[in-house]
Write an enzyme that holds these catalytic residues in place. Structure first.
Site, short mmCIF file in Angstrom:
data_model
loop_
_atom_site.label_atom_id
_atom_site.label_comp_id
_atom_site.label_asym_id
_atom_site.label_seq_id
_atom_site.Cartn_x
_atom_site.Cartn_y
_atom_site.Cartn_z
N GLY A 9 0.79 -1.22 0.00
CA GLY A 9 0.00 0.00 0.00
C GLY A 9 0.82 1.27 0.00
CE LYS A 32 6.50 3.06 -8.31
NZ LYS A 32 6.72 2.71 -6.88
CD GLU A 111 5.19 4.50 -4.29
OE1 GLU A 111 4.93 3.31 -4.53
OE2 GLU A 111 4.44 5.45 -4.59
N GLY A 114 9.03 -1.57 -4.37
CA GLY A 114 9.16 -2.75 -3.54
C GLY A 114 9.69 -2.41 -2.16
#
Length: 220
Positions: A9, A32, A111, A114
């Site tokens: 999440g 990201k 972010e 994984g």
């Protein structure tokens, strides 16, 4: 931001934090740098997580600024890159992120992909990107069997890498974990950082809905 595993999440929590920051009047930027798993719907390869971060960024970055390195296959990034005959350059990734950090949004969130030790290239892992940039880390913990070990080991690795653990957030899967409250309390006692939220299972998990269960880290 990192997680105890993939599919815990992270993106939803990242979007919730960005939404909360915007509600508090802060300028926001979600990044990201590396994403594996993308589709081309007429605008080139785009990753759904990166698009979600872009939507919650008040600075209105271009997609290529949010996600400069995008790989098609939804597998470990180093394997996806190898399939495409590409190399993943840590210094280049760091440079691309620094190019966005100079915009100095009030709240910037980067972010990962994984977990903390996702392989990048050779012996390099994505953790080294955070080390190069000296970013404080938020850890997302999915409440499920094994999460205590995963969370404590990840927190230990982050600190051994010389980085600050700014906080952690618990997420809940569709099925309740046995003794979830007791496990949550154990994490509160043992993790060396404040809990920034506990997000229950939501039928409609939007950034706005998630933001109601979160608070911003003190570093924001």
């Amino acid at each position: 931001m990192t997680g105890t595993d993939t599919d815990v999440g992270k993106t939803l929590i990242a979007c919730g934090l960005l939404h909360l920051a915007r509600k508090q009047g802060l300028s926001t930027l979600g990044l990201k740098p590396l994403a594996a798993g993308a589709e081309d719907q007429g605008r080139g390869l785009q990753n759904s997580d990166a698009l979600a971060l872009q939507a919650e960024s008040s600075l209105k970055p271009r997609y290529s600024e949010v996600n400069p390195v995008v790989l098609k296959a939804a597998i470990a990034p180093h394997l996806a890159a190898a399939e495409e005959g590409r190399s993943l350059n840590l210094d280049r990734l760091a440079g691309l992120v620094r190019g966005q950090l100079i915009k100095k949004a009030d709240f910037t969130l980067v972010e990962g992909a994984g977990g903390w030790r996702v392989p990048l290239q050779g012996r390099q892992t994505l953790a080294e990107l955070a080390k190069l940039l000296q970013l404080p880390v938020i850890l997302v913990v999915k409440m499920q069997l094994g999460c205590l070990n995963h969370a404590l080991l990840t927190a230990e690795a982050i600190q051994r890498d010389g980085l600050s653990l700014a906080g952690w957030i618990a997420t809940t899967a569709g099925e309740t974990m046995p003794r979830e409250d007791e496990n949550f309390q154990t994490l509160e006692q043992l993790l060396p950082a404040p809990c920034l939220g506990r997000v229950p299972y939501l039928d409609r998990p939007t950034a706005e809905a998630v933001s109601r269960f979160l608070k911003l880290p003190s570093t924001a």
